[in-house]
Write a protein that holds these residues in place. Structure first.
Motif, PDB file in Angstrom:
ATOM      1  N   GLU A 115      -3.640   6.188   8.839  1.00 54.50           N
ATOM      2  CA  GLU A 115      -4.802   6.665   8.080  1.00 54.50           C
ATOM      3  C   GLU A 115      -4.532   6.573   6.574  1.00 54.50           C
ATOM      4  N   GLU A 116      -3.342   6.963   6.165  1.00 53.36           N
ATOM      5  CA  GLU A 116      -2.983   6.891   4.740  1.00 53.36           C
ATOM      6  C   GLU A 116      -2.964   5.439   4.259  1.00 53.36           C
ATOM      7  N   PHE A 117      -2.429   4.561   5.101  1.00 58.30           N
ATOM      8  CA  PHE A 117      -2.398   3.150   4.722  1.00 58.30           C
ATOM      9  C   PHE A 117      -3.813   2.604   4.573  1.00 58.30           C
ATOM     10  N   GLN A 118      -4.695   2.979   5.461  1.00 58.35           N
ATOM     11  CA  GLN A 118      -6.085   2.522   5.372  1.00 58.35           C
ATOM     12  C   GLN A 118      -6.741   3.017   4.080  1.00 58.35           C
ATOM     13  N   ILE A 119      -6.438   4.237   3.685  1.00 59.20           N
ATOM     14  CA  ILE A 119      -6.967   4.772   2.415  1.00 59.20           C
ATOM     15  C   ILE A 119      -6.444   3.937   1.246  1.00 59.20           C
ATOM     16  N   LEU A 120      -5.167   3.585   1.285  1.00 63.34           N
ATOM     17  CA  LEU A 120      -4.598   2.734   0.235  1.00 63.34           C
ATOM     18  C   LEU A 120      -5.310   1.388   0.157  1.00 63.34           C
ATOM     19  N   VAL A 121      -5.531   0.785   1.307  1.00 64.97           N
ATOM     20  CA  VAL A 121      -6.206  -0.517   1.345  1.00 64.97           C
ATOM     21  C   VAL A 121      -7.621  -0.392   0.783  1.00 64.97           C
ATOM     22  N   ILE A 143      -6.316   0.947  -7.246  1.00 64.64           N
ATOM     23  CA  ILE A 143      -4.857   0.883  -7.244  1.00 64.64           C
ATOM     24  C   ILE A 143      -4.421  -0.546  -6.933  1.00 64.64           C
ATOM     25  N   PHE A 144      -3.159  -0.808  -7.136  1.00 72.24           N
ATOM     26  CA  PHE A 144      -2.562  -2.088  -6.786  1.00 72.24           C
ATOM     27  C   PHE A 144      -1.531  -1.828  -5.701  1.00 72.24           C
ATOM     28  N   ILE A 145      -1.554  -2.630  -4.652  1.00 71.43           N
ATOM     29  CA  ILE A 145      -0.567  -2.512  -3.577  1.00 71.43           C
ATOM     30  C   ILE A 145       0.468  -3.614  -3.770  1.00 71.43           C
ATOM     31  N   PRO A 173      -3.542  -4.331  11.165  1.00 60.64           N
ATOM     32  CA  PRO A 173      -3.792  -3.376  10.071  1.00 60.64           C
ATOM     33  C   PRO A 173      -2.932  -3.656   8.830  1.00 60.64           C
ATOM     34  N   PHE A 174      -1.809  -4.347   9.026  1.00 60.87           N
ATOM     35  CA  PHE A 174      -0.878  -4.597   7.917  1.00 60.87           C
ATOM     36  C   PHE A 174      -0.912  -6.036   7.410  1.00 60.87           C
ATOM     37  N   ARG A 175      -1.855  -6.813   7.905  1.00 61.47           N
ATOM     38  CA  ARG A 175      -1.962  -8.229   7.516  1.00 61.47           C
ATOM     39  C   ARG A 175      -2.053  -8.395   6.002  1.00 61.47           C
TER      40      ARG A 175
END
Length: 167
Positions: A4-10, A18-20, A35-37
């Motif tokens: 869920e946190e990763f999806q928010i970051l994306v 933000i920049f990932i 999800p991590f593609r």
């Protein structure tokens, strides 16, 4: 929760909030779960061991400082030289002297940028992150233990552009 946190970051990345900057430790997987593609589509860094961390840090700081100046009038030291308003100022004269240093003389270029920064900092309130970064790079140069002089110069130039753009 991590997904869920990763999806928010994306989502925040897509909105340009933000920049990932993905970091892969040891190897970059050939196949990656859906999800991590995005991690392989973005600019990413691969680190093998602890010796890669200083270069990784410089890469991140270069990205941060480049992002900081993206909306400023000046994007490069050359643009500062060409379009700086006060051609009689000490800052302008120091920029000209910096430009006159041969490109491969990294030690002198780093020292020149550092003392330009110290001159700016003497008269104005400066960004603490910039202060710590400039001091770190300069003192690493003094100890002759720099990782990648070109990246350090990019960071220092970005910080000078940032600070002079605020004047």
């Amino acid at each position: 929760i991590c997904l869920e946190e990763f999806q928010i970051l994306v989502e925040r990345h897509i909105k340009k909030e933000i920049f990932i900057f993905p970091i892969f430790i040891s190897n970059v997987p050939e196949k990656i779960d859906e999800p991590f593609r995005i991690c392989k589509e973005l600019v990413f860094k691969k680190i093998e061991d602890q010796s890669d961390f200083p270069a990784l840090s410089l890469h991140i700081i270069a990205k941060i400082t480049t992002d900081e100046i993206c909306n400023f009038k000046y994007k490069s030291i050359k643009e500062l030289e060409l379009y700086f308003d006060d051609k009689k100022s000490l800052y302008y004269k120091m920029i000209i002297e910096y430009q006159n240093i041969i490109k491969t003389n990294y030690n002198m270029r780093i020292a020149s940028l550092f003392f330009l920064y110290v001159t700016i900092a003497h008269s104005y309130n400066i960004n603490f992150f910039h202060y710590k970064t400039m001091n770190f790079i300069y003192h690493q140069n003094c100890l002759n233990i720099l990782i990648d002089e070109k990246r350090e110069l990019q960071i220092m130039e970005n910080i000078i552009i940032y600070e002079l753009s605020l004047l």
